[in-house]
Design a protein around this motif. Structure first.
Motif: not given
Length: 323
Positions: A121-132
């Motif tokens: 399961m991906p965590g929310w952190g990697e999606w936030a980092e790619r958005t940044k």
């Protein structure tokens, strides 16, 4: 059996070795051959290759002449708009991008209860980092050479896209840590394409959603020149499960001041952020976002004029799976 019965005789060639063999190869005293060919044979093959390579050189010279006559510009395609393969109907892109190992997937899946990712399961952190990372060019410090255009732009101007226009989707963790993810939409760039806008609320076709019509009634002048966007669930279950959404900017349109795209230095595409405020946890949602302009066609198969993605937001309970 005697040889003459066969109608022929076999003559053993003279064997030569060493320096003598080399001398006879360079010049055969019996036939006058030089390195295996007579002078006439050497003359004919030389003439053949002179003619062959002359034609070959002429062909490439003609190709280069035609290429330079066409005069393809570095920043401008030779075929534009309807003359090109892309045409005048752009598709939309979805950001942030997937992780590299899942680059072919359109599914946005993450666990809002965990910043770190696991194998399952991906965590929310990697999606936030790619958005940044995706939004870095839109930071104010990276747009200092661009113009504050207001509602319109003057000739030669390249307009800023203030990140403040993305509201809550332009800061923090972009809603991923709260289960309210922000998804960003952008129109694919087509050189020198000026969109044909729906800018008269009284003459809108029936395909334009009521929300867009309501937004247009509150705008005037150049603000009406926008490529409008509307997102919805593809199926009844998706519409119910996606819950309320917010758009940033609120009018959910790509403003006309950013078009046509002319490959100017520093140009950045305008964005629309779509924030899902209360998606049902653990439910796979099929989302379609459609762009509305007179020149933009709608083709679901080839993804013309639309963006499609799947969204699944997990919490601690749904991430654990059924017991």
């Amino acid at each position: 059996m005697p040889v003459d019965v066969l109608g022929g005789t076999a003559i053993k060639p003279v064997e030569r070795h060493g320096l003598e063999a080399i001398q006879w190869f360079l010049y055969d005293k019996n036939t006058g051959a030089i390195m295996g060919r007579t002078p006439m044979s050497w003359l004919l093959i030389t003439v053949f290759y002179i003619i062959y390579y002359s034609f070959l050189a002429g062909f490439w010279a003609l190709c280069l002449f035609i290429f330079f006559q066409i005069a393809v510009e570095e920043k401008r395609p030779f075929w534009e708009k309807s003359q090109g393969l892309i045409g005048e109907s752009p598709a939309m892109g979805v950001r942030p991008p997937q992780a590299w190992e899942l680059i072919d997937s359109s599914m946005i899946v993450f666990n809002t209860a965990s910043e770190s990712s696991t194998d399952d399961m991906p965590g929310w952190g990697e999606w936030a980092e790619r958005t940044k990372t995706f939004l870095e060019p839109y930071a104010d410090v990276n747009q200092t050479d661009l113009a504050n255009c207001g509602d319109t732009r003057s000739e030669g101007q390249v307009c800023k896209f203030p990140i403040s226009r993305l509201g809550a989707c332009g800061k923090g963790n972009y809603g991923y840590d709260k289960g309210k993810p922000c998804i960003f939409l952008k129109l694919n760039k087509i050189f020198n394409l000026e969109h044909e806008y729906y800018n008269d609320p009284a003459t809108l076709p029936d395909v334009v959603p009521a929300r867009v019509k309501k937004v247009m009634k509150g705008l005037t002048g150049p603000k009406l020149n926008q490529v409008w966007v509307d997102c919805h669930g593809e199926n009844p279950a998706d519409k119910e499960g996606m819950g309320k959404i917010k758009y940033y900017p609120e009018e959910a349109g790509f403003e006309g001041k950013y078009f046509p795209y002319m490959n100017d230095d520093g140009y950045i595409s305008p964005l629309i952020a779509v924030q899902f405020m209360e998606p049902i946890a653990g439910q796979l949602l099929h989302i379609e976002c459609r762009a509305y302009a007179k020149n933009i066609n709608y083709e679901k198969r080839d993804k013309i004029g639309i963006a499609h993605f799947e969204l699944m937001v997990h919490n601690q309970a749904t991430a654990a799976g059924p017991k």
